[in-house]
Write a protein that holds these residues in place. Structure first.
Motif, short mmCIF file in Angstrom:
data_model
loop_
_atom_site.label_atom_id
_atom_site.label_comp_id
_atom_site.label_asym_id
_atom_site.label_seq_id
_atom_site.Cartn_x
_atom_site.Cartn_y
_atom_site.Cartn_z
N LEU A 184 0.83 -1.21 0.00
CA LEU A 184 0.00 0.00 0.00
C LEU A 184 0.86 1.25 0.00
O LEU A 184 0.57 2.23 -0.71
CB LEU A 184 -0.93 0.00 1.22
CG LEU A 184 -2.01 1.09 1.27
CD1 LEU A 184 -2.93 0.99 0.07
CD2 LEU A 184 -2.81 0.98 2.56
N ILE A 185 1.93 1.24 0.78
CA ILE A 185 2.84 2.39 0.81
C ILE A 185 3.47 2.59 -0.57
O ILE A 185 3.58 3.71 -1.07
CB ILE A 185 3.93 2.18 1.88
CG1 ILE A 185 3.31 2.23 3.28
CG2 ILE A 185 5.02 3.24 1.75
CD1 ILE A 185 4.25 1.80 4.38
N THR A 186 3.86 1.48 -1.20
CA THR A 186 4.46 1.55 -2.53
C THR A 186 3.44 2.01 -3.57
O THR A 186 3.72 2.86 -4.42
CB THR A 186 5.00 0.17 -2.94
OG1 THR A 186 5.91 -0.29 -1.94
CG2 THR A 186 5.71 0.24 -4.28
N ILE A 240 3.41 7.46 -1.06
CA ILE A 240 3.29 8.55 -0.09
C ILE A 240 4.65 9.06 0.35
O ILE A 240 5.68 8.38 0.16
CB ILE A 240 2.49 8.10 1.16
CG1 ILE A 240 3.25 7.01 1.93
CG2 ILE A 240 1.12 7.63 0.79
CD1 ILE A 240 2.65 6.71 3.28
N ASN A 241 4.66 10.22 0.94
CA ASN A 241 5.91 10.83 1.40
C ASN A 241 6.27 10.26 2.78
O ASN A 241 6.21 10.93 3.80
CB ASN A 241 5.77 12.35 1.47
CG ASN A 241 7.08 13.04 1.83
OD1 ASN A 241 8.15 12.49 1.57
ND2 ASN A 241 6.98 14.21 2.43
N SER A 242 6.61 9.00 2.80
CA SER A 242 6.93 8.32 4.05
C SER A 242 7.81 7.12 3.71
O SER A 242 8.11 6.87 2.54
CB SER A 242 5.66 7.88 4.77
OG SER A 242 5.96 7.29 6.01
N THR A 243 8.21 6.39 4.72
CA THR A 243 9.01 5.19 4.51
C THR A 243 8.34 4.01 5.20
O THR A 243 7.55 4.19 6.14
CB THR A 243 10.43 5.35 5.06
OG1 THR A 243 10.36 5.52 6.50
CG2 THR A 243 11.13 6.54 4.44
N PHE A 244 8.67 2.81 4.74
CA PHE A 244 8.10 1.61 5.34
C PHE A 244 8.53 1.50 6.81
O PHE A 244 7.74 1.11 7.66
CB PHE A 244 8.56 0.37 4.56
CG PHE A 244 8.06 -0.92 5.12
CD1 PHE A 244 6.69 -1.18 5.19
CD2 PHE A 244 8.93 -1.88 5.60
CE1 PHE A 244 6.22 -2.37 5.71
CE2 PHE A 244 8.47 -3.07 6.12
CZ PHE A 244 7.11 -3.32 6.17
N VAL A 245 9.78 1.87 7.11
CA VAL A 245 10.28 1.80 8.48
C VAL A 245 9.46 2.71 9.39
O VAL A 245 9.05 2.31 10.49
CB VAL A 245 11.77 2.20 8.55
CG1 VAL A 245 12.27 2.17 9.99
CG2 VAL A 245 12.62 1.29 7.69
N LYS A 246 9.19 3.93 8.94
CA LYS A 246 8.42 4.88 9.75
C LYS A 246 7.00 4.39 9.97
O LYS A 246 6.49 4.40 11.10
CB LYS A 246 8.40 6.24 9.06
CG LYS A 246 7.65 7.32 9.84
CD LYS A 246 7.66 8.64 9.10
CE LYS A 246 6.88 9.69 9.87
NZ LYS A 246 6.88 11.00 9.15
N ASP A 267 11.15 -10.26 -2.16
CA ASP A 267 10.62 -9.71 -3.41
C ASP A 267 9.11 -9.57 -3.28
O ASP A 267 8.50 -10.14 -2.38
CB ASP A 267 10.95 -10.64 -4.59
CG ASP A 267 12.46 -10.77 -4.80
OD1 ASP A 267 13.14 -9.74 -4.85
OD2 ASP A 267 12.95 -11.92 -4.90
N ASP A 268 8.51 -8.83 -4.20
CA ASP A 268 7.06 -8.62 -4.14
C ASP A 268 6.28 -9.93 -4.24
O ASP A 268 5.18 -10.04 -3.69
CB ASP A 268 6.61 -7.67 -5.25
CG ASP A 268 7.06 -6.23 -4.99
OD1 ASP A 268 7.35 -5.91 -3.82
OD2 ASP A 268 7.13 -5.44 -5.95
#
Length: 385
Positions: free
Chosen positions: A119-121, A125-131, A320-321
């Motif tokens: 979803l993030i990918t 969005i202006n964010s990271t998976f870690v955050k 991988d995806d």
């Protein structure tokens, strides 16, 4: 709907979908329905076996048909389980219910994180998976506290209310997943190809093997400490009523640990953070062996939160995806085996040593992992340079 709001709503849907309102009264409910202690033990044994099998199956299905579908199927499975627990009159009905629970939990265990990553990918969005992950891990430690309190109080009015609340929670999550998550993109790869690629990713990488060893040691030790506190609290100056507050501190600690990992990850490599979290957990085991619970209980939760978050980040960095959910589920399955072996070993050792000796031994094992991790750290850091 804004992209950041969509991410937040999905995270809330995942948390609500994992609500377990009947958790604090589950055994009491089964006894009230006429099940014996041996039958309840049998149900948990069946759950342990089916959970291991379903972890692999649901992970591969998620990667094949898409994580959105398996999340919805998992929620439907949980609804079926709750309904069976409400209406079953025979032991066979409860066996079927426990199998539905195993499938539902397994379906969500790898697909939820894979969905968050996708979803993030997808939303860019202006964010990271870690955050986002650290925020999600922090949030999901709070809601279970309320779910346990609500479930136990509802049980005093009607012993079926907690199960009905869990059904409602899963209905909400199904609707949310259907609205928020993008349409599935089925994978054309065969199931065997996905499984083999996940195994290669896990066992051909030194860092991933060491990470698996860490998780297979930390998870059962953390659960064992939790059980030890419950078993020995009556022999300390703390009242039985304090047990709930101790678990709340542990949950809060896990949430804090997830956020600590995020901020530390800006300056340090993941494995370096893991190293000191393991050292902290090792120290906690020695302190708890000395029966000084309240001093380190939140620190123990923090260390576990850091390790859990770092583990998920590392797996997703390698995956991988097309095999992300399979890799997550694969580790969950292996961890369940390690937990079973660890508890069986502890049960055998308790015949010749006391609980404190086992805790001290666990602390020594974690110290050994801490000291030997330098070799892995060097390899990992060299790759990152």
């Amino acid at each position: 709907m804004s992209k950041n709001l969509k991410i937040l709503l999905f995270e809330l849907a995942m948390i609500i979908g994992k609500s377990d309102f009947e958790y604090p009264i589950f055994i009491v409910y089964l006894l009230s329905r006429g099940l014996s202690d041996s039958e309840i033990a049998m149900l948990f044994s069946i759950q342990a076996v089916t959970a291991f099998v379903f972890e692999y199956v649901t992970g591969i299905i998620s990667d094949r048909i898409g994580s959105k579908s398996i999340l919805i199927i998992g929620s439907l499975s949980m609804i079926m389980a709750e309904m069976l627990f409400l209406v079953s009159e025979t032991f066979l009905g409860y066996i079927l219910a426990i199998c539905f629970i195993s499938f539902g939990i397994a379906a969500k265990s790898g697909a939820d994180i894979a969905s968050l990553h996708d979803l993030i990918t997808h939303e860019n969005i202006n964010s990271t998976f870690v955050k986002e992950l650290s925020g999600f891990m922090a949030m999901k430690t709070i809601w279970p506290i309320f779910a346990i309190i609500i479930g136990s109080n509802c049980f005093t009015y009607n012993n079926k209310l907690p199960f009905l609340l869990t059904i409602i929670a899963n209905v909400i999550s199904i609707i949310s997943f259907g609205i928020i998550l993008p349409r599935n993109v089925p994978c054309k790869r065969k199931s065997s190809t996905i499984l083999i690629s996940a195994l290669k990713k896990c066992f051909s990488n030194t860092s991933m093997i060491f990470l698996l060893i860490i998780v297979c040691l930390v998870n059962p030790i953390y659960q064992f400490i939790s059980n030890d506190i419950q078993a020995n609290i009556k022999n300390t100056e703390f009242a039985i009523g304090s047990l709930g507050y101790i678990y709340i501190f542990m949950e809060i600690g896990e949430g804090i640990g997830s956020k600590i990992f995020y901020y530390c990850s800006k300056k340090f490599a993941n494995f370096k953070i893991l190293k000191f979290a393991i050292l902290g957990m090792s120290i906690c085991t020695f302190v708890i062996a000395a029966k000084i619970y309240i001093v380190v209980i939140i620190v123990l939760g923090i260390t576990y939160g850091v390790i859990s978050t770092a583990n998920i980040i590392e797996i997703n960095a390698v995956a991988d995806d097309y095999n992300r959910a399979t890799m997550m589920s694969q580790q969950h399955a292996i961890t369940k085996i390690s937990q079973t072996v660890f508890f069986a070993t502890c049960t055998a050792l308790l015949k010749i040593v006391n609980m404190n000796m086992i805790l001290c031994f666990s602390g020594v094992v974690l110290l050994i992992v801490f000291l030997t991790q330098n070799v892995v750290l060097k390899n990992t850091e060299n790759k990152n340079v």
